[in-house]
Design an enzyme around this catalytic site. Structure first.
Site, PDB file in Angstrom:
ATOM      1  N   LYS B  24       0.899  -1.110   0.042  1.00 51.10           N
ATOM      2  CA  LYS B  24      -0.185  -0.103   0.012  1.00 51.10           C
ATOM      3  C   LYS B  24       0.875   1.233  -0.203  1.00 51.10           C
ATOM      4  O   LYS B  24       0.758   2.089  -0.681  1.00 51.10           O
ATOM      5  CB  LYS B  24      -0.956   0.126   1.291  1.00 51.10           C
ATOM      6  N   ARG B  94      -3.179   3.353   8.700  1.00 55.51           N
ATOM      7  CA  ARG B  94      -3.641   1.823   7.837  1.00 55.51           C
ATOM      8  C   ARG B  94      -2.266   1.023   8.004  1.00 55.51           C
ATOM      9  O   ARG B  94      -0.966   1.578   7.667  1.00 55.51           O
ATOM     10  CB  ARG B  94      -3.753   2.129   6.505  1.00 55.51           C
ATOM     11  N   GLY B 103      -8.048  -6.888   5.267  1.00 55.09           N
ATOM     12  CA  GLY B 103      -8.784  -7.034   6.258  1.00 55.09           C
ATOM     13  C   GLY B 103      -8.284  -7.719   7.539  1.00 55.09           C
ATOM     14  O   GLY B 103      -8.975  -7.971   8.594  1.00 55.09           O
ATOM     15  N   MET B 105      -5.642  -7.091   9.252  1.00 55.65           N
ATOM     16  CA  MET B 105      -4.887  -6.115  10.190  1.00 55.65           C
ATOM     17  C   MET B 105      -5.732  -4.929  10.357  1.00 55.65           C
ATOM     18  O   MET B 105      -6.669  -4.863   9.758  1.00 55.65           O
ATOM     19  CB  MET B 105      -3.459  -5.811   9.841  1.00 55.65           C
ATOM     20  N   ARG B 343      -3.366  -1.533  -5.613  1.00 54.39           N
ATOM     21  CA  ARG B 343      -2.726  -2.404  -5.553  1.00 54.39           C
ATOM     22  C   ARG B 343      -3.088  -3.390  -6.649  1.00 54.39           C
ATOM     23  O   ARG B 343      -4.268  -3.453  -7.175  1.00 54.39           O
ATOM     24  CB  ARG B 343      -2.810  -3.060  -4.041  1.00 54.39           C
ATOM     25  N   HIS B 461     -14.802  -8.140   2.241  1.00 54.34           N
ATOM     26  CA  HIS B 461     -13.573  -8.721   2.696  1.00 54.34           C
ATOM     27  C   HIS B 461     -13.570 -10.473   2.566  1.00 54.34           C
ATOM     28  O   HIS B 461     -12.716 -11.236   2.145  1.00 54.34           O
ATOM     29  CB  HIS B 461     -12.910  -8.277   4.152  1.00 54.34           C
ATOM     30  N   SER B 774      12.970 -42.990 -10.860  1.00 58.37           N
ATOM     31  CA  SER B 774      11.627 -42.255 -10.690  1.00 58.37           C
ATOM     32  C   SER B 774      11.727 -42.076  -9.235  1.00 58.37           C
ATOM     33  O   SER B 774      11.680 -43.116  -8.337  1.00 58.37           O
ATOM     34  CB  SER B 774      10.573 -42.904 -11.186  1.00 58.37           C
ATOM     35  N   CYS B 841       7.438 -39.443  -9.295  1.00 55.26           N
ATOM     36  CA  CYS B 841       6.063 -39.719  -9.168  1.00 55.26           C
ATOM     37  C   CYS B 841       5.423 -39.817  -7.888  1.00 55.26           C
ATOM     38  O   CYS B 841       4.348 -40.439  -7.724  1.00 55.26           O
ATOM     39  CB  CYS B 841       5.942 -41.171  -9.776  1.00 55.26           C
ATOM     40  N   TYR B 861      11.357 -35.344 -15.917  1.00 59.27           N
ATOM     41  CA  TYR B 861       9.698 -35.261 -15.891  1.00 59.27           C
ATOM     42  C   TYR B 861       8.981 -35.411 -14.523  1.00 59.27           C
ATOM     43  O   TYR B 861       9.949 -35.611 -13.707  1.00 59.27           O
ATOM     44  CB  TYR B 861       9.053 -36.237 -16.763  1.00 59.27           C
TER      45      TYR B 861
END
Lengths: 888, 888
Positions: B24, B94, B103, B105, B343, B461, B774, B841, B861
């Site tokens: 923020k 804030r 929401g 804090m 934001r 929120h 594997s 796997c 993979y």
């Protein structure tokens, strides 16, 4: 590439060629070269045996050509010729591996006889009986080793049966009662029998005989009993056996002939005097087979002082040359002494220690050699039980003291049953009772507490083997009559049946009816001297695993320098504490739990105080509670049964149901990897807070009693550094509060087990928060292999048998896998704290190979059970010598 | 060392300072610097919050002096002064962390009011109602965040209750019905209440107010809901929150004032049009709290086209500047637009994908940025279920489509109960029904399949959070009346009670009575486009874990390039096979066992044939039988109960007793580390011989049907190279015999799981005998940590909560420990075979962080469940981008 040399004449080799020529071949070469009276011969290398195996049982090309050339040399030396009826050379064909495997492989004697030569020899020697005796032995032996199989009846006992029938027919009692004509008749029966079973005549071609015998010896490397022996002795299957072909001399050519086996010192006690047995007019197999009970070597002095003197000189020459006690086979042929074999002698553990220490005092060897020469197993034998001092017992019979140590157990009359009931089987204590034992009995012997035989001498193969493995043995106890068929033995009017308790005292050859109490031995002077040298030599410190003040006392007596593992939960199992522990576990809330813990605190504080006092200022590594709590509760399966039965009978048992509910809620699928160790302590910190308090308070009380305490508090099962951090902060606070309020100082440390693979892998992080490491190699082996020790029998046995694993990793550290993790942990731990103290407290801490590995990777100490402490001291010294220097 | 700078004026900072200023604060600075209408202010850094925490909740020395200096600058800019009755500056205080935590804090508005200033302001503005409205809000808010605790009644709802009573007394319906005098009376009541509860007057010193508010925001970083949120979102606790102090502008000064929250695009669908809500004559909290249902932003165009135009321009500027969709808070004060916050906007998964793809087409970002911007969780939302197409259902009510996806479950009326019954609890499917949700409801929301609220807008929120976690949600469904006390809601004459089944369709805001069938979604155009880009970008290949032809079809549809794990034993569990499997296990001898195996062969051959056909030529890694055989037999505990009951009743059940004996003989203490995997196959090779035959015969049949098969036969649980060697020789022989007798060729390979720590440590030896590796990271994690997955809940939960572990290692690979072993295995394996194919796997194969790790260490993979395949495709692309380049 040059052709590999397969055959070596004795004069071409030497003692350093054991790899190639086997122990026997190398020693015959060496003896030949130091001019001892050795009949000429040659040796086929061990690699040739491997070639033979690799070729699927085929003779390597060119081998027999080399054999012919070597044979020609032997013929020239001896002035005789194989297969020549006018001047025949007879040879022995013997196995001989790098490491001695007594009686496990095959041997053929008198090779070179055939019908024509027999005729000719009778003419030359004028001794029909000797010639036919040799021939019948040869027919039997070659048939047994080369031609006998499941489909025919050519095994030794088949021939013995034929001889037995003939003797009955002839009215003869002993073999020697049968004269030359009788033996000629026997040879005829043997030859007919061979033809009938084999479908061909016994080979008359002496060269064919030789080839067949060599092959048979090669094959015998892989017979079952040789394989069992190698597995037990940890001898590699890939070594192969050499084959020694040597010209025969004869101990059975008449009463001025004889044969014997002797040791340069007493193999049971280690006393420095020639020890052995011989038989006149006999061949070597008569002595070692245990069929005729031989005469002690001392008798030879009376019978033939000159030969005895010559033999003693040979013994002295050999000991000086080899700097070790020798086991010698000799033959006297018409009054002339021949040495057929020498090798480093097997000996009892007690003898090994005495001989090594004596030889240092005799300036034959130095201390380091003495240390290196004793094996862990030998030292272990010195720790064998003896009959409790002061025990009154009556000796039922006396035999030969063939294996040291006393043993008590139930009588069992065959090896298979002994294997079934004994160690590795049902775990009962058994004494194997046999008329005589044979190499086939090996596994049954290994399963027994002790062995008792009716026949056989001190050097019968079976007795040798038994002694090698430290099994208390009484041999040649001829006053008992063993009736294997009816599973009993009798002596006078006493009958001992299978299952009846008996005892033996191997050290004195005593047989005792019933069970007697056996206790550990006092440690003799040589034993203490050797261990003192070992202590001067080793770098590793030795601690003991001990949970009680009694354990600690024993450990200190055995030379432990501290406690490396005190399992605090063992203190929870005592009868007066278990109910409190159960109430603690079943407590509904923290406050109720604390009430029970406060009760336990009183016990544990006193336990630790007494332990510190017993330690007399030595350090103690104390492991906080490790097992899952459900181990302290009743068995789940029994509870289910109890509750189900009560319900079915409409007599519901509310208490059992409540307990079942609790046990079920705590039940784990894989408790070994469940809520235990530091996990338990993090979830329920009250228990370890109590334990920490008890340790520190116990230390303070010990100090009040004038004994310094050095507790090292050890946190088990850490896998992530944060576990240690979290607990250490908590327990450090408890400890420092207790110390502070006491106004004393306590030298305490916090450290951790390294027993989870992840802990080893992240040892650098963990070392930041630990003052010491201790490897728990039992758990580390479990996790690294993924083997539950409780369940692994079902596959570990077949794995070892099929050589999928080289051995049981729970016995000796798997250096490749588990050991790799240990090395990683040592390296990473010390990268952060160069002086970090690191030890081991798994059962491997008392095993020699594992100790050598621990030395190699730089641990500071090993910890093992009190009884293994002397072995650990020796092994640690040997490990240091192996890395530093060897003096020979 | 120079003093660290704690406070930054907006004009001193920029967007890159998120670490220091929070999202923020950094954005307000950035917006200030690009000349957007931002009220002046400054930000206190996140490090200051950490300092505050480390000091045990004390303000760092000198902080308030810095605040004073920054405040002076703001006062100069705004021309007003804090605490000055003649020209008072009011500020907002804030929270703002690096990562958005909506929401979670605390925030304080209207700070700077006191009795004197209120008097003065009324004079200046002539708007008594506005001033008292601001004051009463401020009194409530500061009391709630700074003074409220367990011992007093200063929480927001306590004040709301006072207001409610006053409204009742005054006969007012809405807040706006209460006039200035009424609010003045309310302020009096509030002040009395504060004094009574707090024991002192509400602070009149504006500077004290500021300090108290800053401290309250710091403290709110560590409140419970913030901690829960961070754990769920994997935000580090060590970041801290910044505090932004900004001069107030007022949306509640009259009907020409207003306030709103808007997104530059539609956060649910991703559609490219401004989306949001606003309320006239209100402050921001009125919009986000969900108390008043706000108006859609489109209405602003009608109400005030000029402001709307200006706002649209601001949106365009921001999107161009940040190259991402923005979430904006704005206020209109007497017709002038102020931007209070912007934001990067939270969005649904579907929206995230659409926006990313759209922005590529709009040339705002490139493909790589689009790929990097989608999280695994967002993609997962796109895979949320929808109501089965063609299902006829009637809509009971309509609310706002606040979270995509359809859900069915039982109605539950409070969050605690939802957490108890739902996911992570009893595992029931629940729909949480609330009047409105609050941040305190977080854990209950996470446990629910879906959420339904009576009140609250799309940007409340609770709705934001629900959407962030992909929970189907219908919000603001004002036609239902929720009666939480009586656990029911009503709509017209329909009453839905707790436990009644209901359904919601989050995509359309529909509420449905009863259960409906839900099915996985079709993949939209943008979804496919994004994944195509991912496929072009990734290096890792993606396979699926699939045990049936149906699984394979689904996997291929989701983009799997092969099967990475087929668990052959799953085929044994089918109803028609299990009796055969049991007979096979109970067989008394090998011959009987083979009869059953021959029956199973027929099934398995066909299973594999169909799988190969479904794969259409892709490769399949097929794992031979893995679990211990007793898993296929009845439960031990149930059997014990059955047998005991039958015995007690004197109706013994011989069959059950026989089965019990068998199950007991096969029972294991730690089955996870027992006779399973290759151990089982070595002890009972018949089973895997059958399986190998079935695989090869299935491959031949598939080829006969015109489909190429590429079976990769995988041996599980190898820990020592000899296990693999032994089995491979045996199975290779079976395979080659089958191939040979078929006259065909089959492209088959043999490989191994790496799932035992020892296998990883000795991977060089193992690689010699394996054509692929594997990683089985489930087992590898179990053994490396020594955690039984079945039992670890009891300590893993507290471990994660106490931060002993950073997370559950069964969810995301523990890179330090388990990952270290994987790296060792890859390095050692490839040292022997540089081209060795290596995959994973375990369940980690479908988890984004684990996939990134697999990419990093060079695997070929990953294999995961079919539903995770799209996520794996994306994560693999992101992993590659992270190591190659970032374009922004």
């Amino acid at each position: 590439m040059a052709q590999t040399k397969h055959t070596w004449l004795f004069r071409e080799g030497n003692a350093s060629m054991r790899d190639e020529l086997g122990g026997k071949g190398a020693n015959l070469a060496e003896m030949t070269n130091i001019n001892l009276p050795v009949p000429p011969g040659f040796t086929i290398t061990t690699m040739t045996c491997n070639e033979y195996t690799e070729l699927g049982g085929k003779m390597p090309a060119g081998l027999m050509d080399e054999v012919k050339i070597a044979l020609a040399d032997v013929e020239k030396d001896s002035g005789k010729k194989l297969g020549d009826p006018t001047n025949p050379l007879l040879v022995s064909v013997r196995s001989g591996a790098k490491f001695s495997m007594p009686g496990m492989m095959d041997t053929v004697l008198n090779l070179g006889l055939n019908d024509a030569i027999v005729e000719s020899l009778i003419k030359t020697t004028g001794n029909q009986r000797f010639v036919y005796d040799s021939y019948r032995r040869f027919l039997m032996m070659l048939s047994d080793v080369a031609f006998s199989n499941d489909k025919n009846k050519l095994a030794k006992h088949d021939f013995e049966h034929i001889f037995y029938e003939l003797k009955t027919k002839l009215g003869a009692k002993d073999d020697t009662d049968v004269d030359g004509e009788g033996l000629k008749q026997l040879v005829g029966l043997y030859k007919d029998h061979i033809k009938a079973e084999l479908g061909r005549d016994f080979p008359q071609d002496t060269y064919e005989q030789l080839q067949v015998a060599i092959e048979a010896v090669f094959k015998s490397w892989n017979n079952d009993r040789a394989k069992v022996y190698r597995r037990k002795e940890k001898i590699s299957d890939s070594l192969g056996t050499a084959v020694t072909v040597q010209s025969m001399v004869f101990g059975n050519m008449g009463e001025d002939c004889g044969t014997g086996v002797a040791f340069t010192r007493d193999p049971a006690s280690g006393e420095n005097k020639v020890f052995g047995e011989y038989l006149m007019n006999a061949q070597g197999e008569d002595v070692v087979a245990g069929v005729r009970t031989p005469m002690p070597i001392a008798d030879l002095e009376k019978q033939n002082p000159a030969i005895f003197k010559e033999f003693q000189d040979v013994c002295a020459t050999l000991e000086k040359h080899y700097k070790d006690m020798q086991d010698i086979e000799f033959t006297i042929e018409h009054g002339k002494l021949f040495i057929l074999q020498c090798r480093s002698a097997k000996r009892s553990g007690m003898a090994a220690v005495k001989i090594a220490v004596d030889m240092v005092h005799e300036n034959l060897i130095n201390q380091n050699t003495a240390i290196s020469r004793i094996t862990a197993e030998q030292l272990d034998q010195c720790l064998h039980p003896v009959i409790a001092p002061g025990t009154k017992y009556s000796v039922l019979a006396k035999g030969l003291p063939a294996g040291p140590g006393a043993a008590s157990g139930i009588a069992v009359f065959d090896a298979t049953r002994a294997a079934e009931l004994g160690k590795g089987g049902k775990g009962q204590k058994v004494i194997l009772v046999r008329a005589d034992t044979s190499p086939d009995d090996l596994s049954g012997m290994l399963a027994s507490e002790g062995i008792l035989t009716e026949r056989g001498g001190m050097t019968s193969h079976a007795a040798l083997v038994a002694r090698g493995f430290g099994i208390p043995t009484v041999a040649g106890c001829s006053s008992i009559k063993v009736d294997a068929k009816n599973r009993q033995f009798t002596i006078g009017d006493v009958t001992v049946k299978e299952g009846d308790p008996i005892s033996i005292n191997g050290a004195f050859g005593e047989v005792i009816l019933g069970a007697v109490a056996v206790v550990p031995p006092e440690l003799t002077g040589e034993f203490g001297e050797l261990l003192k040298w070992a202590d001067e030599t080793r770098r590793l410190s030795i601690r003991a695993n001990a949970d009680t003040p009694e354990d600690v006392e024993l450990a200190v007596k055995f030379g432990a320098e501290g406690v490396g593992l005190c399992r605090t939960e063992h203190m929870f199992f005592a009868e007066d504490r278990r109910p409190i522990v159960q109430s603690m576990i079943l407590a509904e809330n923290d406050a109720d739990r604390q009430v029970e813990l406060d009760k336990l605190l009183v016990f544990q504080r006193n336990d630790f105080k007494e332990m510190f006092i017993a330690l007399g200022g030595r350090a103690a590594t104390i492991r906080l509670i490790d097992p899952p709590l459900h181990e302290f509760l009743p068995n789940l399966e029994e509870l289910i049964e109890k509750v189900a039965t009560a319900k079915a009978l409409k007599t519901p048992d509310a208490a059992a149901e409540a307990m079942l509910a609790k046990v079920q809620s705590m039940h784990e699928v894989n408790p070994m990897m469940g809520l235990r160790g530091c996990r338990l302590s993090i979830v329920f910190p009250q228990i370890v807070e109590m334990q920490t308090r008890a340790i520190i308070e116990g230390a303070i009380e010990a100090e009040k009693a004038g004994i310094e305490a050095h507790p090292e508090i050890m946190i088990p099962l850490v896998g992530h550094v944060n576990e240690l951090k979290w607990l250490r902060v908590k327990l450090d606070q408890t400890a420092s509060e207790v110390v502070k309020s006491s106004g004393k100082t306590v030298d305490y440390k916090f450290g951790t087990m390294i027993e989870i693979p992840r802990a080893a892998l992240t040892a650098d992080q963990i070392a930041e928060h630990a003052e010491f490491f201790s490897f728990g190699t039992n758990d580390l082996t479990q996790m690294t292999f993924g083997y539950s020790r409780d369940d692994s029998d079902k596959f570990l046995k077949p794995y070892v048998e099929n050589k999928i694993l080289p051995g049981d990793p729970f016995e000796s550290i798997d250096t490749e896998g588990v050991g790799q993790l240990m090395e990683i942990a040592v390296q990473k731990g010390r990268s952060v704290k160069p002086q970090l103290k690191i030890g081991i407290c798994g059962e491997h801490g008392g095993e020699a190979n594992s100790i050598a590995f621990c030395h190699k990777i730089g641990l500071d100490y090993v910890s093992c059970s009190p009884f293994r402490v002397p072995i650990a001291r020796l092994a640690a010294a040997q490990a240091n010598l192996a890395t530093v220097e060897r003096d020979k």
